[in-house]
Design a protein around this motif. Structure first.
Motif, PDB file in Angstrom:
ATOM      1  N   ASP A   6       0.849  -1.185   0.000  1.00  0.00           N
ATOM      2  CA  ASP A   6       0.000   0.000   0.000  1.00  0.00           C
ATOM      3  C   ASP A   6       0.889   1.242   0.000  1.00  0.00           C
ATOM      4  N   TYR A  43      -3.043  -1.660  -7.580  1.00  0.00           N
ATOM      5  CA  TYR A  43      -3.299  -0.958  -6.325  1.00  0.00           C
ATOM      6  C   TYR A  43      -4.398  -1.573  -5.472  1.00  0.00           C
ATOM      7  N   LYS A  91      -6.981   9.111  -5.871  1.00  0.00           N
ATOM      8  CA  LYS A  91      -5.656   8.515  -6.032  1.00  0.00           C
ATOM      9  C   LYS A  91      -5.340   8.243  -7.497  1.00  0.00           C
ATOM     10  N   ASN A 146      -2.071   9.721  -9.169  1.00  0.00           N
ATOM     11  CA  ASN A 146      -1.119   8.852  -9.865  1.00  0.00           C
ATOM     12  C   ASN A 146      -0.815   9.361 -11.265  1.00  0.00           C
ATOM     13  N   PRO A 172       4.756   0.069  -6.522  1.00  0.00           N
ATOM     14  CA  PRO A 172       3.633  -0.039  -7.462  1.00  0.00           C
ATOM     15  C   PRO A 172       3.578   1.109  -8.467  1.00  0.00           C
ATOM     16  N   HIS A 173       3.931   2.317  -8.044  1.00  0.00           N
ATOM     17  CA  HIS A 173       3.930   3.451  -8.975  1.00  0.00           C
ATOM     18  C   HIS A 173       4.942   3.241 -10.098  1.00  0.00           C
TER      19      HIS A 173
END
Length: 360
Positions: free
Chosen positions: A4, A171, A178, A182, A213-214
């Motif tokens: 997360d 995600y 969000k 992003n 994750p990004h």
């Protein structure tokens, strides 16, 4: 394993990011070839495609040096290493893009934390004033809400290159705020390669492990764009643990943090109350030694103290029982007091400049 990027829990098992998500370990030639404490002390633990940036550094060729901070609260020592590494790559010849992410902070955080863009901008001034006091220059930074038109056009272009299913897979949700944040993060990382900026060029973004994750998302998007881009590279660092067991330093949990605006005596008191790896009694500590690998005081010094020889000696004295936790705490408390006293002096010269950059 799920990660997360907006949570406050620390990753307990970093091995999983290599096994589950394909992050590569830092090769020894890079660890020894880049003279910075983040590599020497194992703070940088992994990467995505960093070899090409390393080759640029050792050959003296340009590369893009890009990172940023979401202005969702006051800056603390957990952010300082990101700025320190950015400065290091700046000195290595990077083309510098340090994002002050005020829009990101507003749209991705709940109203209980960031109720308006005005609040995010207030924190932008605070964050930026500290970053400038830590050694960044005005030309190194930009503020999302004051970025030029081409940047926003590009963010909208990116929106067509990621699907709902992909976003959910990465995600685990589809929070609209969000999603918007992003898209700006992806634009932050990729826009320096547009022809209007640097053009095609290897780039590096330094992130804490929970932000991976990004990077996975933006690398996937970059491959789908109608531009001749290098896939962006990333360096992944372990997060500075919070002063309480099991937590990272997080703006949303102030008791875990030493903030850069903390009065020196308050910061010292936080160190004296921090979790350590000591034994229950002095006798047991002398006989069994401490556990610096779980000690929040040792970790704080590992991330921040410039003297590696001193740290090695502290580690050896701890595990052998030659030093007690109280002695380590006193040393760390004095170090943080002196650091913050010097930082406060530098801050006097940066607040006005930060206000001008944020508000114009």
């Amino acid at each position: 394993m799920s990660i997360d990027p907006w949570g406050s829990e620390i990753i307990e098992d970093y091995e999983r990011i290599f096994v589950d998500f394909g992050v590569k370990r830092i090769p020894e030639y890079i660890r020894t070839g880049l003279k910075h404490i983040s590599f020497e002390r194992g703070i940088v633990i992994g990467h995505r495609d960093f070899e090409k940036v390393y080759q640029r550094i050792v050959s003296g060729r340009a590369f893009i040096n890009m990172t940023g901070i979401a202005t969702s609260g006051e800056l603390h020592f957990g952010h300082k290493m990101i700025i320190d590494i950015f400065k290091f790559f700046k000195d290595c010849g990077g083309r510098n893009y340090f994002a002050i992410c005020d829009i990101d902070a507003y749209v991705s955080r709940p109203d209980s934390r960031i109720p308006s863009l005005k609040v995010a901008k207030k924190y932008a001034v605070e964050n930026l004033s500290h970053a400038l006091a830590l050694g960044l220059d005005e030309k190194d930074v930009y503020v999302q809400s004051r970025k030029e038109r081409r940047y926003y056009e590009f963010a909208f272009e990116l929106s067509k290159k990621i699907t709902e299913s992909t976003f959910r897979a990465i995600y685990g949700h589809l929070d609209i705020g969000k999603v918007a944040a992003n898209l700006l993060q992806y634009a932050d990382i990729l826009h320096p390669q547009l022809p209007e900026y640097e053009g095609k060029m290897p780039s590096v973004t330094v992130i804490a492990a929970e932000q991976d994750p990004h990077i996975r998302a933006v690398r996937d998007i970059a491959a789908r764009l109608p531009y001749d881009f290098e896939l962006p590279s990333a360096l992944i660092i372990v997060h500075l643990p919070g002063l309480k067991a099991g937590r990272k330093m997080s703006k949303s949990e102030p008791e875990t943090c030493i903030f850069l605006r903390d009065p020196p005596e308050v910061a010292a008191r936080k160190i004296m109350n921090a979790f350590t790896g000591g034994q229950p009694t002095v006798e047991e500590q002398r006989r069994l030694g401490g556990k610096p690998e779980i000690c929040r005081v040792y970790e704080f010094l590992k991330f921040n103290h410039p003297d590696s020889a001193m740290l090695r000696k502290m580690y050896e004295n701890c595990i052998s029982g030659r030093i007690l936790c109280g002695e380590c705490k006193l040393l760390a408390a004095e170090f943080v007091k002196q650091f913050l006293e010097r930082h406060r002096e530098r801050l006097k010269d940066t607040v006005e400049l930060a206000e001008r950059i944020v508000y114009g």
